[in-house]
Design an enzyme around this catalytic site. Structure first.
Site, PDB file in Angstrom:
ATOM      1  N   TYR A 165       0.830  -1.207   0.000  1.00 45.85           N
ATOM      2  CA  TYR A 165       0.000   0.000   0.000  1.00 45.85           C
ATOM      3  C   TYR A 165       0.868   1.262   0.000  1.00 45.85           C
ATOM      4  O   TYR A 165       0.461   2.303  -0.505  1.00 45.85           O
ATOM      5  CB  TYR A 165      -0.954  -0.025   1.196  1.00 45.85           C
ATOM      6  CG  TYR A 165      -2.183   0.843   1.001  1.00 45.85           C
ATOM      7  CD1 TYR A 165      -3.018   0.650  -0.096  1.00 45.85           C
ATOM      8  CD2 TYR A 165      -2.512   1.838   1.902  1.00 45.85           C
ATOM      9  CE1 TYR A 165      -4.144   1.428  -0.283  1.00 45.85           C
ATOM     10  CE2 TYR A 165      -3.642   2.623   1.724  1.00 45.85           C
ATOM     11  CZ  TYR A 165      -4.452   2.415   0.627  1.00 45.85           C
ATOM     12  OH  TYR A 165      -5.563   3.199   0.447  1.00 45.85           O
ATOM     13  N   LYS A 172      -3.556   8.481   2.921  1.00 44.35           N
ATOM     14  CA  LYS A 172      -4.830   8.214   3.589  1.00 44.35           C
ATOM     15  C   LYS A 172      -4.777   8.627   5.062  1.00 44.35           C
ATOM     16  O   LYS A 172      -5.790   9.050   5.628  1.00 44.35           O
ATOM     17  CB  LYS A 172      -5.194   6.738   3.460  1.00 44.35           C
ATOM     18  CG  LYS A 172      -5.527   6.285   2.042  1.00 44.35           C
ATOM     19  CD  LYS A 172      -6.748   6.983   1.477  1.00 44.35           C
ATOM     20  CE  LYS A 172      -7.172   6.373   0.151  1.00 44.35           C
ATOM     21  NZ  LYS A 172      -8.329   7.077  -0.455  1.00 44.35           N
TER      22      LYS A 172
END
Length: 264
Positions: A165, A172
């Protein structure tokens, strides 16, 4: 356990509400699940598409929603975001909700180590994935004269290190922090702000993450309900938070992941 059947929903508890959904790419998009739920619950929905190449894929979905406003929006093109909100102001004069379901990181930034990310890749990732939500909040605020709801999409990788990720997890985390600050600043005007955190979903955006199928298998095995989330699960929960009955819920990161995030 079956996902909610959106077309069969009878409750029109968002009748009279009007909102903008950004991020529909196709019928597998989280944004499509949200738009479909909002419409099923009685709201009018404005829809954007990325560019001329994307338009043929989004147009039929906008037609199914009976979207009165359908406009291009590439957040990296100056002025397009402002044009969308200006059109909404002219035609509707108000706005009740915004769903921000976009994120982007250049391949070389996303697939490399955070330690090695180049400045340009980092800035692009943060700009599209985080700053655009802040900018949409700024543009939506004067249209939310009777309060409203702002939603953005996040992921568990913001809080925990998730393999592959990478820099998107950093973006995020910033996005979730922005949600809290926006909620604090806009709360006195009755505007709620939330980050929606679905479990892994097989969307076009997720296809850019290496070994994503392994992540899906892990999520299904690890989640207490042993089931993957659907775009309809996400849509219904998001629409629920737009109802006036939830006016005292704000600044939250809502996990819709079958309990995956509570497990070690």
């Amino acid at each position: 356990m079956a996902a909610p059947t959106i077309p069969d929903v009878k409750a029109r508890f968002l009748e009279g509400k009007r909102g903008l959904v950004v991020g529909i790419a196709n019928e597998h998009s989280i944004a499509w699940g949200c738009a479909r739920a909002f419409r099923a619950f009685g709201a009018e929905v404005a829809v954007t598409y990325l560019n001329d190449r994307a338009k043929p894929h989004v147009q039929p979905l906008a037609d199914r929603l009976e979207a009165p406003i359908f406009m291009p929006l590439d957040v990296q093109i100056p002025g397009q975001m402002e044009a969308v909100f200006e059109r909404i102001g002219q035609e509707w004069g108000k706005l009740d909700f915004v769903v921000h379901s976009i994120a982007y990181s250049p391949k070389e930034a996303l697939r490399g180590r955070v330690t090695d990310v180049e400045r340009e890749g980092f800035l692009t990732t943060m700009d599209v994935s985080c700053w655009t939500f802040i900018r949409m909040a700024h543009l939506a605020e004067p249209l939310m004269t009777s309060g409203g709801s702002l939603f953005t999409m996040t992921y568990y990788g913001s809080q925990m290190v998730v393999k592959n990720y990478n820099i998107m997890g950093v973006a995020k985390a910033a996005l979730e922090s922005a949600v809290r600050y926006l909620a604090a600043e806009l709360g006195p005007k009755g505007i709620r702000v939330h980050a929606i955190s679905p479990g892994p979903l097989a969307t076009r955006a997720a296809s850019g993450i290496p070994e994503f199928d392994d992540l899906l298998d892990k999520a299904k095995e690890k989640a207490p309900v042993h089931s993957l989330v659907s775009i309809d699960d996400v849509g219904v929960a998001t629409a629920f938070l737009a109802h006036d009955a939830t006016r005292l819920i704000t600044g939250e990161t809502l996990y819709i992941d079958g309990g995956y995030h509570i497990m070690d």
